[in-house]
Write a protein that holds these residues in place. Structure first.
Motif, PDB file in Angstrom:
ATOM      1  N   ARG A  26     -20.078   5.700 -67.983  1.00 13.04           N
ATOM      2  CA  ARG A  26     -19.737   4.620 -67.052  1.00 13.04           C
ATOM      3  C   ARG A  26     -18.587   5.007 -66.128  1.00 13.04           C
ATOM      4  O   ARG A  26     -18.614   4.738 -64.927  1.00 13.04           O
ATOM      5  CB  ARG A  26     -19.354   3.351 -67.820  1.00 13.04           C
ATOM      6  CG  ARG A  26     -20.477   2.620 -68.488  1.00 13.04           C
ATOM      7  CD  ARG A  26     -20.027   1.250 -68.976  1.00 13.04           C
ATOM      8  NE  ARG A  26     -18.920   1.317 -69.926  1.00 13.04           N
ATOM      9  CZ  ARG A  26     -19.063   1.377 -71.236  1.00 13.04           C
ATOM     10  NH1 ARG A  26     -20.275   1.398 -71.769  1.00 13.04           N
ATOM     11  NH2 ARG A  26     -18.006   1.407 -72.018  1.00 13.04           N
ATOM     12  N   ASP A 146     -25.523  -3.152 -69.795  1.00 16.29           N
ATOM     13  CA  ASP A 146     -24.102  -2.831 -69.782  1.00 16.29           C
ATOM     14  C   ASP A 146     -23.782  -1.805 -68.694  1.00 16.29           C
ATOM     15  O   ASP A 146     -22.785  -1.936 -67.971  1.00 16.29           O
ATOM     16  CB  ASP A 146     -23.681  -2.305 -71.154  1.00 16.29           C
ATOM     17  CG  ASP A 146     -22.196  -2.018 -71.229  1.00 16.29           C
ATOM     18  OD1 ASP A 146     -21.418  -2.983 -71.277  1.00 16.29           O
ATOM     19  OD2 ASP A 146     -21.822  -0.833 -71.228  1.00 16.29           O
ATOM     20  N   ARG A 150     -21.219  -2.520 -65.642  1.00 12.97           N
ATOM     21  CA  ARG A 150     -19.866  -1.974 -65.752  1.00 12.97           C
ATOM     22  C   ARG A 150     -19.671  -0.566 -65.201  1.00 12.97           C
ATOM     23  O   ARG A 150     -18.532  -0.095 -65.126  1.00 12.97           O
ATOM     24  CB  ARG A 150     -19.421  -1.986 -67.218  1.00 12.97           C
ATOM     25  CG  ARG A 150     -19.268  -3.370 -67.815  1.00 12.97           C
ATOM     26  CD  ARG A 150     -18.317  -3.331 -68.999  1.00 12.97           C
ATOM     27  NE  ARG A 150     -18.904  -2.685 -70.164  1.00 12.97           N
ATOM     28  CZ  ARG A 150     -18.196  -2.142 -71.155  1.00 12.97           C
ATOM     29  NH1 ARG A 150     -16.868  -2.123 -71.083  1.00 12.97           N
ATOM     30  NH2 ARG A 150     -18.804  -1.612 -72.209  1.00 12.97           N
TER      31      ARG A 150
END
Length: 223
Positions: A26, A146, A150
């Motif tokens: 991420r 997710d 993010r």
């Protein structure tokens, strides 16, 4: 059963998405070799094993609707394998991690354990088989959600995340159908097979975490 699984899935998924592998992906801080390890092991070993396990469970289904769902998912997963193979050289070129023409790596120890578990679980019971497949089915959606929410859109790995995330809402529909099947299977199963389903779900969830750990550490066989 669905409420029980959902209560367990939340903390388990949080541990998986919080693993340094997914966190580094991420943020764009993950070592390139770790992403290559994950992508190669996933394309060459984990996804093919998932396809075969789906097909094996489909053959054991007592309900035509359950067999159709699993067979369709297995066919779609087999159909995705050529695309995954085509993506690997592009990723290797972007990361500078794999030599051109290098032979595929054999399954890492954690991957060997996970894929063997997925394919062996239906031998215990149909309920155990679908329980073993549920984390890869469900947690893939949760991980993708997710990542979509993010990840850094300007980060180092945004290009790979964009290809990893599914298009449209087919994954949500598939997971919903799978969970409905799980509920129906649990309702029709004797208590010991219902326990099999839960046990295999938790073991497969642990394997999902171990796969991320294996990729993060670029795990290989010592001999």
């Amino acid at each position: 059963m669905r409420a029980e699984l959902a209560a367990a899935a939340g903390p388990l998924a949080a541990r998986i998405t919080g693993h340094p592998f997914w966190d580094g992906l991420r943020r764009g801080t993950l070592p390139p070799a770790a992403l290559w390890h994950f992508a190669e092991q996933d394309a060459h070993h984990v996804v093919p094993a998932y396809a075969r396990a789906l097909a094996g469970c489909a053959a054991l289904a007592g309900s035509d609707a359950h067999g159709a769902l699993l067979a369709s998912a297995g066919s779609a997963t087999f159909g995705s394998l050529p695309r995954l193979d085509e993506e690997l050289p592009k990723l290797a070129a972007a990361l500078g991690t794999a030599a051109p023409g290098a032979a595929p790596a054999r399954p890492a120890p954690a991957v060997h354990a996970y894929t063997s578990f997925m394919r062996a679980a239906p031998a215990r019971s149909f309920a155990a088989g679908v329980g073993a497949l549920l984390p890869m089915t469900w947690f893939h959606l949760l991980v993708c959600e997710d990542l979509a929410e993010r990840h850094d859109p300007n980060g180092r790995y945004a290009f790979w995340i964009a290809r990893y995330l599914p298009e449209g809402d087919y994954l949500e529909h598939y997971v919903e159908s799978f969970l409905t099947m799980i509920e129906e299977v649990a309702a029709e199963s004797p208590p010991h097979e219902r326990d099999d389903l839960l046990t295999c779900f938790h073991r497969a969830a642990a394997h999902e975490w171990n796969f991320a750990e294996s990729a993060y550490n670029r795990e290989s066989w010592p001999v």
